[in-house]
Design an enzyme around this catalytic site. Structure first.
Site, PDB file in Angstrom:
ATOM      1  N   SER A   1       0.698  -1.163  -0.036  1.00 18.90           N
ATOM      2  CA  SER A   1      -0.097  -0.204   0.183  1.00 18.90           C
ATOM      3  C   SER A   1       0.896   1.264   0.019  1.00 18.90           C
ATOM      4  CB  SER A   1      -0.785   0.128   1.223  1.00 18.90           C
ATOM      5  OG  SER A   1      -1.457   1.400   1.413  1.00 18.90           O
TER       6      SER A   1
ATOM      7  N   TYR B   1      -1.079  -0.848   9.978  1.00 23.60           N
ATOM      8  CA  TYR B   1      -1.497  -1.050   8.621  1.00 23.60           C
ATOM      9  C   TYR B   1      -0.162  -0.600   7.709  1.00 23.60           C
ATOM     10  CZ  TYR B   1      -3.782  -1.067   4.061  1.00 23.60           C
ATOM     11  OH  TYR B   1      -4.227  -1.360   2.717  1.00 23.60           O
TER      12      TYR B   1
HETATM   13  P1  NDP Z   1     -11.778  -5.431   0.702  1.00 28.91           P
HETATM   14  O1  NDP Z   1     -12.048  -5.217   2.327  1.00 28.91           O
HETATM   15  O2  NDP Z   1     -12.840  -5.542  -0.130  1.00 28.91           O
HETATM   16  O3  NDP Z   1     -11.194  -7.184   0.592  1.00 28.91           O
HETATM   17  C1  NDP Z   1     -10.301  -7.591   1.619  1.00 28.91           C
HETATM   18  C2  NDP Z   1     -10.545  -9.344   1.380  1.00 28.91           C
HETATM   19  O4  NDP Z   1      -9.468  -9.690   2.403  1.00 28.91           O
HETATM   20  C3  NDP Z   1     -11.693  -9.589   1.534  1.00 28.91           C
HETATM   21  O5  NDP Z   1     -12.172 -10.737   0.505  1.00 28.91           O
HETATM   22  C4  NDP Z   1     -11.605 -10.606   2.991  1.00 28.91           C
HETATM   23  O6  NDP Z   1     -12.573 -11.702   2.683  1.00 28.91           O
HETATM   24  C5  NDP Z   1     -10.100 -10.901   2.631  1.00 28.91           C
HETATM   25  N1  NDP Z   1      -9.611 -11.333   4.178  1.00 28.91           N
HETATM   26  C6  NDP Z   1      -9.546 -10.596   5.143  1.00 28.91           C
HETATM   27  N2  NDP Z   1      -9.187 -11.258   6.370  1.00 28.91           N
HETATM   28  C7  NDP Z   1      -8.996 -12.531   5.899  1.00 28.91           C
HETATM   29  C8  NDP Z   1      -8.407 -13.752   6.296  1.00 28.91           C
HETATM   30  N3  NDP Z   1      -7.765 -13.890   7.607  1.00 28.91           N
HETATM   31  N4  NDP Z   1      -8.119 -14.929   5.451  1.00 28.91           N
HETATM   32  C9  NDP Z   1      -8.531 -14.801   4.133  1.00 28.91           C
HETATM   33  N5  NDP Z   1      -9.107 -13.660   3.633  1.00 28.91           N
HETATM   34  C10 NDP Z   1      -9.264 -12.545   4.457  1.00 28.91           C
HETATM   35  O7  NDP Z   1     -10.510  -4.725   0.535  1.00 28.91           O
HETATM   36  P2  NDP Z   1      -9.869  -4.189  -0.691  1.00 28.91           P
HETATM   37  O8  NDP Z   1     -10.251  -5.001  -1.992  1.00 28.91           O
HETATM   38  O9  NDP Z   1     -10.049  -2.728  -0.669  1.00 28.91           O
HETATM   39  O10 NDP Z   1      -8.279  -4.744  -0.417  1.00 28.91           O
HETATM   40  C11 NDP Z   1      -7.538  -5.651  -0.781  1.00 28.91           C
HETATM   41  C12 NDP Z   1      -6.158  -5.427  -0.645  1.00 28.91           C
HETATM   42  O11 NDP Z   1      -5.837  -4.226  -1.285  1.00 28.91           O
HETATM   43  C13 NDP Z   1      -5.858  -5.325   0.791  1.00 28.91           C
HETATM   44  O12 NDP Z   1      -4.884  -6.071   1.102  1.00 28.91           O
HETATM   45  C14 NDP Z   1      -5.822  -3.815   1.109  1.00 28.91           C
HETATM   46  O13 NDP Z   1      -5.080  -3.853   2.304  1.00 28.91           O
HETATM   47  C15 NDP Z   1      -5.068  -3.529   0.055  1.00 28.91           C
HETATM   48  N6  NDP Z   1      -4.994  -1.970  -0.508  1.00 28.91           N
HETATM   49  C16 NDP Z   1      -6.445  -1.413  -0.604  1.00 28.91           C
HETATM   50  C17 NDP Z   1      -6.317  -0.010  -0.800  1.00 28.91           C
HETATM   51  C18 NDP Z   1      -7.670   0.486  -0.879  1.00 28.91           C
HETATM   52  O14 NDP Z   1      -7.704   1.780  -0.953  1.00 28.91           O
HETATM   53  N7  NDP Z   1      -8.885   0.075  -1.164  1.00 28.91           N
HETATM   54  C19 NDP Z   1      -5.128   0.978  -1.065  1.00 28.91           C
HETATM   55  C20 NDP Z   1      -3.792  -0.153  -0.571  1.00 28.91           C
HETATM   56  C21 NDP Z   1      -3.797  -1.287  -0.705  1.00 28.91           C
HETATM   57  P3  NDP Z   1     -12.965 -12.661   4.046  1.00 28.91           P
HETATM   58  O15 NDP Z   1     -13.756 -11.480   4.965  1.00 28.91           O
HETATM   59  O16 NDP Z   1     -14.209 -13.560   3.405  1.00 28.91           O
HETATM   60  O17 NDP Z   1     -12.072 -13.546   4.653  1.00 28.91           O
END
Ligand code: NDP
Length: 251
Positions: free
Chosen positions: A143, A158
């Site tokens: 990120s 984070y």
């Molecule tokens: P979302 O919240 O939409 O998606 C996050 C995903 O992570 C979900 O599918 C969730 O699935 C999964 N997850 C969380 N905990 C677990 C776990 N213990 N095991 C398996 N899966 C897990 O977020 P984004 O799509 O926005 O983010 C995706 C990635 O991009 C993340 O790593 C985030 O930090 C990164 N990011 C996002 C930014 C943004 O502005 N959106 C900016 C920079 C980086 P479930 O709950 O089903 O397990």
């Protein structure tokens, strides 16, 4: 199509998330794809949509990336259903906007565990097979928060977690390169997903006002870069972190 390897995308279970967009894009490029996450219902739903749309094998698999046993079981299921995995995208992540002095141990551990332990667990399970087969592509999602000490609503935990992912990416890339396995990261800026939950629109507008491109990024824009790094043409890129931030952080 036969030589396009199966791909695993963690955290591909949210409707507007980056993981789902990556899974869609990889399937569009011909990769059979596994969507992993704790929510098996949506993992299966989005996998079925992908199969219908692209005529590509796609499976939803339950996985908590923080738990090595769950990772091992999920990887075994993917091998059985899709064949050997040649692409791994470590996208699962959670955030929390707390101020450093207010972060408690539970919140610190939760945020760090999903991004760091999750990425470690997945790579430790899948890298040996990729190296044996002398082919693999790994993309880890870090990120802009790691580069800029926050700035898109994540707290210090984070930023620390995503910095670890970037360092881990470089370290593992050195060990795998000789075996045809590349390990890269992408560093998205402010992307329009639901990861932040309810945020005051005025706060979003304030961050957007500091983005030279003048808007949030889309999950599809992140997915396009990830898919490129997963392709054959990216063979000479490894250990890199590619910024996808509209100019929010320049270096
Ligand atoms: P979302 O919240 O939409 O998606 C996050 C995903 O992570 C979900 O599918 C969730 O699935 C999964 N997850 C969380 N905990 C677990 C776990 N213990 N095991 C398996 N899966 C897990 O977020 P984004 O799509 O926005 O983010 C995706 C990635 O991009 C993340 O790593 C985030 O930090 C990164 N990011 C996002 C930014 C943004 O502005 N959106 C900016 C920079 C980086 P479930 O709950 O089903 O397990």
């Amino acid at each position: 199509m036969a030589n396009i390897p199966a791909a695993v995308v963690t955290g591909a279970t949210t409707a507007r998330g980056i993981g789902r967009a990556i899974a869609l894009r990889l399937a569009e490029n011909g990769h059979p794809v596994a969507l992993l996450g704790r929510n098996l219902v949506t993992a299966r739903e989005y996998a079925a949509e992908i199969s219908d749309k692209y005529g590509i094998p796609a499976v939803g698999v339950s996985c908590d990336v923080t738990d090595p046993k769950s990772v091992d079981e999920a990887a075994g299921e993917v091998d059985e259903r899709l064949g050997p995995v040649g692409v791994l995208v470590n996208n699962a992540g959670i955030t929390d906007p707390g101020r450093f002095v207010d972060i408690d141990v539970a919140s610190w551990n939760a945020v760090v565990d999903v991004s760091v332990a999750g990425t470690v667990n997945m790579m430790q399970r899948m890298v040996p097979d990729m190296m044996r087969r002398k082919a693999g592509r790994i993309v880890n999602i870090t990120s802009v928060s790691a580069q800029n000490g926050g700035g898109v609503f994540g707290g210090a935990h984070y930023a620390a977690a995503k910095s670890s992912v970037a360092g881990l990416t470089r370290a593992v890339s050195r060990e795998c390169a000789h075996a045809g396995v590349t390990v890269n990261a992408v560093a998205p800026g402010l992307i329009d997903t639901d990861i932040r939950g309810e945020v005051d629109p005025a706060l979003i507008a304030e961050v957007v006002s500091g983005i030279p491109v003048g808007r949030m990024g889309t999950a599809e824009e992140v997915a396009a870069t990830v898919a490129f790094l997963c392709g054959i043409e990216a063979a000479y890129i490894t250990g890199a972190t590619i910024d996808i931030n509209g100019g929010l952080y320049l270096r």
